[in-house]
Write a protein that holds these residues in place. Structure first.
Motif, PDB file in Angstrom:
ATOM      1  N   HIS A  39      31.267  41.726  31.864  1.00 15.89           N
ATOM      2  CA  HIS A  39      32.286  43.292  31.980  1.00 15.89           C
ATOM      3  C   HIS A  39      31.750  43.976  30.756  1.00 15.89           C
ATOM      4  O   HIS A  39      32.581  44.008  29.822  1.00 15.89           O
ATOM      5  CB  HIS A  39      33.627  42.817  32.042  1.00 15.89           C
ATOM      6  N   ARG A  52      36.243  34.636  34.461  1.00 21.03           N
ATOM      7  CA  ARG A  52      35.909  35.350  35.574  1.00 21.03           C
ATOM      8  C   ARG A  52      37.238  35.307  36.569  1.00 21.03           C
ATOM      9  O   ARG A  52      37.771  34.203  36.896  1.00 21.03           O
ATOM     10  CB  ARG A  52      34.652  34.986  36.171  1.00 21.03           C
ATOM     11  N   ASP A  53      37.432  36.227  37.137  1.00 20.72           N
ATOM     12  CA  ASP A  53      38.724  36.282  38.055  1.00 20.72           C
ATOM     13  C   ASP A  53      38.273  35.449  39.110  1.00 20.72           C
ATOM     14  O   ASP A  53      37.305  35.794  40.131  1.00 20.72           O
ATOM     15  CB  ASP A  53      38.862  37.806  38.626  1.00 20.72           C
ATOM     16  N   PHE A  55      39.587  35.272  42.211  1.00 18.72           N
ATOM     17  CA  PHE A  55      39.819  35.644  43.449  1.00 18.72           C
ATOM     18  C   PHE A  55      38.995  36.996  43.809  1.00 18.72           C
ATOM     19  O   PHE A  55      39.126  37.481  44.935  1.00 18.72           O
ATOM     20  CB  PHE A  55      41.241  36.169  43.420  1.00 18.72           C
ATOM     21  N   GLN A  56      38.065  37.267  42.985  1.00 21.12           N
ATOM     22  CA  GLN A  56      36.947  38.271  43.049  1.00 21.12           C
ATOM     23  C   GLN A  56      35.540  37.676  43.402  1.00 21.12           C
ATOM     24  O   GLN A  56      35.454  36.555  42.809  1.00 21.12           O
ATOM     25  CB  GLN A  56      36.740  39.159  41.871  1.00 21.12           C
ATOM     26  N   ASN A  57      34.947  38.094  44.302  1.00 18.69           N
ATOM     27  CA  ASN A  57      33.573  37.718  44.403  1.00 18.69           C
ATOM     28  C   ASN A  57      32.594  38.106  43.048  1.00 18.69           C
ATOM     29  O   ASN A  57      33.221  38.900  42.255  1.00 18.69           O
ATOM     30  CB  ASN A  57      32.832  38.436  45.466  1.00 18.69           C
ATOM     31  N   SER A  59      30.538  40.275  41.968  1.00 19.88           N
ATOM     32  CA  SER A  59      30.262  41.615  41.538  1.00 19.88           C
ATOM     33  C   SER A  59      31.566  42.382  41.263  1.00 19.88           C
ATOM     34  O   SER A  59      31.126  43.218  40.666  1.00 19.88           O
ATOM     35  CB  SER A  59      29.469  42.084  42.790  1.00 19.88           C
ATOM     36  N   GLY A  60      32.571  41.827  41.227  1.00 16.99           N
ATOM     37  CA  GLY A  60      33.769  42.619  40.858  1.00 16.99           C
ATOM     38  C   GLY A  60      34.034  42.904  39.489  1.00 16.99           C
ATOM     39  O   GLY A  60      34.527  44.038  39.168  1.00 16.99           O
ATOM     40  N   SER A  62      35.852  41.650  37.315  1.00 21.66           N
ATOM     41  CA  SER A  62      37.381  41.299  36.987  1.00 21.66           C
ATOM     42  C   SER A  62      37.525  40.087  36.140  1.00 21.66           C
ATOM     43  O   SER A  62      36.539  39.257  36.474  1.00 21.66           O
ATOM     44  CB  SER A  62      38.320  40.977  38.391  1.00 21.66           C
TER      45      SER A  62
END
Length: 124
Positions: A39, A52-53, A55-57, A59-60, A62
């Motif tokens: 990020h 890394r989140d 719940f996100q793929n 590329s997000g 998050s």
């Protein structure tokens, strides 16, 4: 409570296992430092453990900030209010309470409230 092993909280910039020394939360982290490479627009005010989140793929971009080190005693603590306080720097609740007069008066009540709820939680 979980025991700290050599590979936990190793401060590896590329990741490892995070362990909160106050509550025992254990989680995989992907980065330790101020500028997570996944990020580019984020710079933290402290070195911290970042995940890394999940719940996100990929590329997000998050992320979840797990926690960091207490400025006073160097214990690794998570962000939960029962474990730490961030006020210009991170403090575990014990150090925040021990140095409460160093904080502005408006923060005193928050420290006392968080410490009281933590004490109550661990008594049950």
């Amino acid at each position: 409570m979980a025991y700290v092993t050599e590979d936990m909280n190793s401060k590896n910039e590329k990741g490892g296992t995070f362990l909160c020394e106050a509550c025992g939360l254990t989680e995989t982290y992907h980065y330790y430092g101020c500028k997570p490479p996944f990020h580019k627009g984020v710079t933290f005010l402290e070195n911290c453990y970042v995940l890394r989140d999940p719940f996100q793929n990929g590329s997000g971009g998050s992320f979840l900030l797990l926690g960091g080190e207490c400025t006073s005693c160097s214990r690794v603590v998570c962000q939960d209010t029962s474990c730490s306080l961030f006020y210009t720097k991170r403090f575990c609740l014990n150090c925040a309470n021990a140095n409460i007069e160093e904080f502005p008066p408006e923060i005193h009540q928050r420290i006392k409230k968080d410490l009281a709820s933590t004490t109550k939680m661990y008594k049950n």
